[in-house]
Scaffold this motif. Structure first.
Motif, mmCIF file in Angstrom:
data_model
loop_
_atom_site.group_PDB
_atom_site.id
_atom_site.type_symbol
_atom_site.label_atom_id
_atom_site.label_comp_id
_atom_site.label_asym_id
_atom_site.label_seq_id
_atom_site.Cartn_x
_atom_site.Cartn_y
_atom_site.Cartn_z
ATOM 1 N N ASN A 184 -17.908 -2.195 9.156
ATOM 2 C CA ASN A 184 -17.013 -3.167 8.528
ATOM 3 C C ASN A 184 -15.609 -3.058 9.093
ATOM 4 O OD1 ASN A 184 -19.025 -3.860 6.499
ATOM 5 N ND2 ASN A 184 -18.535 -1.884 5.578
ATOM 6 N N ALA A 185 -14.899 -4.170 9.097
ATOM 7 C CA ALA A 185 -13.477 -4.140 9.419
ATOM 8 C C ALA A 185 -12.750 -3.529 8.224
ATOM 9 C CB ALA A 185 -12.961 -5.544 9.690
ATOM 10 N N PRO A 186 -11.894 -2.532 8.439
ATOM 11 C CA PRO A 186 -11.121 -1.963 7.319
ATOM 12 C C PRO A 186 -10.291 -3.057 6.647
ATOM 13 C CG PRO A 186 -10.926 -0.584 9.261
ATOM 14 C CD PRO A 186 -11.602 -1.856 9.700
ATOM 15 N N LEU A 187 -10.206 -2.988 5.331
ATOM 16 C CA LEU A 187 -9.441 -3.968 4.577
ATOM 17 C C LEU A 187 -8.028 -3.446 4.351
ATOM 18 C CD1 LEU A 187 -12.137 -4.930 1.919
ATOM 19 C CD2 LEU A 187 -11.536 -6.148 4.033
ATOM 20 N N ALA A 188 -7.052 -4.159 4.874
ATOM 21 C CA ALA A 188 -5.650 -3.759 4.723
ATOM 22 C C ALA A 188 -5.182 -4.100 3.315
ATOM 23 C CB ALA A 188 -4.794 -4.467 5.761
ATOM 24 N N ARG A 189 -4.420 -3.188 2.740
ATOM 25 C CA ARG A 189 -3.887 -3.350 1.396
ATOM 26 C C ARG A 189 -2.466 -2.799 1.359
ATOM 27 N NH1 ARG A 189 -8.091 -5.799 0.474
ATOM 28 N NH2 ARG A 189 -9.711 -5.296 -1.004
ATOM 29 N N ILE A 190 -1.667 -3.331 0.457
ATOM 30 C CA ILE A 190 -0.370 -2.734 0.117
ATOM 31 C C ILE A 190 -0.487 -2.341 -1.344
ATOM 32 C CG2 ILE A 190 2.092 -3.127 -0.238
ATOM 33 C CD1 ILE A 190 2.032 -4.965 2.197
ATOM 34 N N ASP A 191 -0.227 -1.080 -1.637
ATOM 35 C CA ASP A 191 -0.290 -0.598 -3.013
ATOM 36 C C ASP A 191 1.057 -0.903 -3.662
ATOM 37 O OD1 ASP A 191 -0.488 0.728 -5.409
ATOM 38 O OD2 ASP A 191 -1.556 2.437 -4.566
ATOM 39 N N GLU A 192 1.143 -2.058 -4.288
ATOM 40 C CA GLU A 192 2.412 -2.530 -4.864
ATOM 41 C C GLU A 192 2.960 -1.554 -5.906
ATOM 42 O OE1 GLU A 192 4.124 -5.008 -3.748
ATOM 43 O OE2 GLU A 192 2.623 -5.924 -2.458
ATOM 44 N N ASP A 193 2.081 -1.007 -6.747
ATOM 45 C CA ASP A 193 2.523 -0.142 -7.844
ATOM 46 C C ASP A 193 2.425 1.340 -7.519
ATOM 47 O OD1 ASP A 193 2.963 -2.395 -9.487
ATOM 48 O OD2 ASP A 193 0.831 -2.432 -10.033
ATOM 49 N N GLY A 194 1.699 1.686 -6.450
ATOM 50 C CA GLY A 194 1.457 3.084 -6.132
ATOM 51 C C GLY A 194 0.327 3.645 -6.985
ATOM 52 N N GLY A 195 -0.116 4.854 -6.636
ATOM 53 C CA GLY A 195 -1.129 5.533 -7.433
ATOM 54 C C GLY A 195 -2.527 5.546 -6.870
ATOM 55 N N SER A 196 -2.791 4.804 -5.793
ATOM 56 C CA SER A 196 -4.126 4.851 -5.194
ATOM 57 C C SER A 196 -4.310 6.194 -4.491
ATOM 58 C CB SER A 196 -4.316 3.719 -4.177
ATOM 59 O OG SER A 196 -4.228 2.470 -4.804
ATOM 60 N N PRO A 197 -5.445 6.873 -4.710
ATOM 61 C CA PRO A 197 -5.647 8.175 -4.062
ATOM 62 C C PRO A 197 -5.946 8.012 -2.573
ATOM 63 C CG PRO A 197 -7.553 7.597 -5.409
ATOM 64 C CD PRO A 197 -6.536 6.514 -5.616
ATOM 65 N N LEU A 198 -5.124 8.642 -1.743
ATOM 66 C CA LEU A 198 -5.274 8.582 -0.288
ATOM 67 C C LEU A 198 -6.083 9.783 0.182
ATOM 68 C CD1 LEU A 198 -1.612 7.544 0.440
ATOM 69 C CD2 LEU A 198 -3.643 6.094 0.717
ATOM 70 N N ARG A 199 -7.167 9.540 0.910
ATOM 71 C CA ARG A 199 -8.058 10.628 1.330
ATOM 72 C C ARG A 199 -7.696 11.205 2.684
ATOM 73 N NH1 ARG A 199 -9.746 6.982 -2.101
ATOM 74 N NH2 ARG A 199 -10.979 7.779 -3.819
ATOM 75 N N ASP A 226 -1.443 10.628 -4.032
ATOM 76 C CA ASP A 226 -1.423 9.227 -4.441
ATOM 77 C C ASP A 226 -0.437 8.445 -3.585
ATOM 78 O OD1 ASP A 226 -3.279 9.584 -6.470
ATOM 79 O OD2 ASP A 226 -1.768 9.865 -8.022
ATOM 80 N N ALA A 227 -0.769 7.182 -3.353
ATOM 81 C CA ALA A 227 0.124 6.297 -2.602
ATOM 82 C C ALA A 227 1.400 6.053 -3.388
ATOM 83 C CB ALA A 227 -0.566 4.969 -2.315
ATOM 84 N N GLU A 228 2.484 5.923 -2.658
ATOM 85 C CA GLU A 228 3.765 5.537 -3.240
ATOM 86 C C GLU A 228 3.801 4.008 -3.332
ATOM 87 O OE1 GLU A 228 6.176 7.597 -4.289
ATOM 88 O OE2 GLU A 228 4.951 9.336 -3.735
ATOM 89 N N PRO A 229 4.580 3.449 -4.259
ATOM 90 C CA PRO A 229 4.681 1.989 -4.343
ATOM 91 C C PRO A 229 5.072 1.376 -2.993
ATOM 92 C CG PRO A 229 5.724 2.991 -6.248
ATOM 93 C CD PRO A 229 5.378 4.117 -5.287
ATOM 94 N N GLY A 230 4.341 0.340 -2.606
ATOM 95 C CA GLY A 230 4.620 -0.372 -1.370
ATOM 96 C C GLY A 230 3.971 0.202 -0.121
ATOM 97 N N GLU A 231 3.245 1.315 -0.224
ATOM 98 C CA GLU A 231 2.622 1.905 0.973
ATOM 99 C C GLU A 231 1.467 1.044 1.467
ATOM 100 O OE1 GLU A 231 2.641 6.361 1.993
ATOM 101 O OE2 GLU A 231 2.194 6.280 -0.166
ATOM 102 N N ARG A 232 1.369 0.965 2.803
ATOM 103 C CA ARG A 232 0.262 0.248 3.453
ATOM 104 C C ARG A 232 -0.923 1.186 3.577
ATOM 105 N NH1 ARG A 232 0.970 -1.166 8.687
ATOM 106 N NH2 ARG A 232 -0.723 -2.632 8.435
#
Length: 178
Positions: free
Chosen positions: A49-64, A69-75
């Motif tokens: 699959n093509a990786p799906l690009a996202r911006i974590d607007e609020d932050g908090g997504s766990p980065l592996r 956790d992602a900071e707000p606005g991280e790609r």
């Protein structure tokens, strides 16, 4: 025989610094940089699959990739990934978030990743054939660390995985080194 249990809650999840009490020698493994470099270069994850690009607007997504956790606005990218050390039906492939661009990775391979310790987690132990031998739901990173210490001390356990309970997503692998 497989051991699947739930630990009782030990109070609310800890939000401050965690005390590190591991008594065995271990190595925490984020998704390897070489794997992520290949995915970014080819534009295809392990499932093609093509990786799906996202911006974590609020932050908090766990980065592996760096185990925080992602900071707000991280790609970031959403990719399919198969965790190491498992085989057959236990070789699960699932969605994980990683930085869109290379990062420094997880710098403390012999320490539990405190930045991901605030969630309820499941700790799974896999034997030398890649089969799941134990799975325990724990309240937070302190309890996960204690469970890792217990299961990685067992000679039949080759590797452990720590996962988020809510979404079931893989976080990282932990290997005994002694």
């Amino acid at each position: 025989m497989a051991d699947f249990r739930q630990h009782p809650q030990h109070g609310p999840p800890q939000t401050g610094p965690m005390t590190m009490t591991m008594t065995i020698t271990f190595r925490v493994e984020a998704i390897p940089a070489t794997t992520l470099d290949r995915i970014r270069a080819t534009g295809r994850d392990e499932a093609g699959n093509a990786p799906l690009a996202r911006i974590d607007e609020d932050g908090g997504s766990p980065l592996r990739c760096c185990l925080r956790d992602a900071e707000p606005g991280e790609r970031m990218l959403l990719i399919a990934y198969t965790p190491p050390g498992v085989a057959g039906p236990y070789a699960e492939r699932g969605p994980v978030f990683v930085h869109a661009e290379p990062c420094a990775g997880y710098p403390a391979a012999h320490s539990y990743p405190m930045a991901l310790g605030h969630r309820t987690q499941i700790v799974r132990g896999y034997d030398h054939d890649g089969n799941m031998a134990t799975a325990t739901i724990v309240a937070d990173g302190d309890a996960a660390e204690r469970e890792l210490n217990t299961i990685l001390s067992r000679p039949e356990i080759r590797v452990a995985h720590v996962r988020n309970v809510a979404a079931g997503c893989y976080n990282f692998a932990v290997w005994p080194t002694s």
